[in-house]
Design a protein around this motif. Structure first.
Motif, PDB file in Angstrom:
ATOM      1  N   LYS A  10       0.800  -1.207  -0.104  1.00  0.00           N
ATOM      2  CA  LYS A  10       0.061   0.050   0.067  1.00  0.00           C
ATOM      3  C   LYS A  10       0.879   1.221  -0.006  1.00  0.00           C
ATOM      4  CE  LYS A  10      -3.775   2.175   2.571  1.00  0.00           C
ATOM      5  NZ  LYS A  10      -4.549   2.317   3.662  1.00  0.00           N
ATOM      6  N   ARG A  11       0.546   2.010  -0.926  1.00  0.00           N
ATOM      7  CA  ARG A  11       1.282   3.595  -0.937  1.00  0.00           C
ATOM      8  C   ARG A  11       0.804   4.375   0.335  1.00  0.00           C
ATOM      9  NH1 ARG A  11       1.263   6.546  -6.624  1.00  0.00           N
ATOM     10  NH2 ARG A  11       1.888   8.033  -4.991  1.00  0.00           N
ATOM     11  N   THR A  12       1.916   5.090   0.928  1.00  0.00           N
ATOM     12  CA  THR A  12       1.388   6.053   1.700  1.00  0.00           C
ATOM     13  C   THR A  12       1.799   7.456   1.320  1.00  0.00           C
ATOM     14  OG1 THR A  12       3.672   6.015   2.684  1.00  0.00           O
ATOM     15  CG2 THR A  12       2.109   4.518   3.593  1.00  0.00           C
ATOM     16  N   GLN A  13       2.039   7.639   0.028  1.00  0.00           N
ATOM     17  CA  GLN A  13       2.345   8.826  -0.535  1.00  0.00           C
ATOM     18  C   GLN A  13       1.004   9.297  -1.060  1.00  0.00           C
ATOM     19  OE1 GLN A  13       5.251   9.069  -3.608  1.00  0.00           O
ATOM     20  NE2 GLN A  13       4.429  10.923  -4.339  1.00  0.00           N
ATOM     21  N   LYS A  14       0.605  10.600  -0.655  1.00  0.00           N
ATOM     22  CA  LYS A  14      -0.640  11.065  -1.303  1.00  0.00           C
ATOM     23  C   LYS A  14      -0.342  11.932  -2.553  1.00  0.00           C
ATOM     24  CE  LYS A  14      -3.024  12.033   3.158  1.00  0.00           C
ATOM     25  NZ  LYS A  14      -3.493  13.088   3.855  1.00  0.00           N
ATOM     26  N   ASP A  15      -1.419  11.685  -3.469  1.00  0.00           N
ATOM     27  CA  ASP A  15      -1.189  12.427  -5.087  1.00  0.00           C
ATOM     28  C   ASP A  15      -2.184  13.672  -4.986  1.00  0.00           C
ATOM     29  OD1 ASP A  15       0.775  10.735  -6.127  1.00  0.00           O
ATOM     30  OD2 ASP A  15      -1.099   9.319  -6.590  1.00  0.00           O
TER      31      ASP A  15
END
Length: 52
Positions: A10-15
């Motif tokens: 799961k990515r924790t970076q927000k776009d």
């Protein structure tokens, strides 16, 4: 040849959208917010995100 299995991470970076970024930058440049004040209400994960 066997297919390697890949685990989902799961990515924790927000776009952030470009319009959102411009709104935050505009608010900082106009003095409505400081960089530190923009972090929490805008949901930015860290202060380094808005200064880069």
């Amino acid at each position: 040849m066997k297919n390697p299995t890949t685990a989902y991470v799961k990515r924790t970076q927000k776009d952030y959208t470009i319009s959102f970024k411009l709104q935050v930058v505009n608010a900082i440049e106009n003095g409505a917010l400081t960089a530190s004040q923009a972090v929490e209400p805008c949901g930015i994960s860290s202060r380094s995100t808005d200064t880069n």
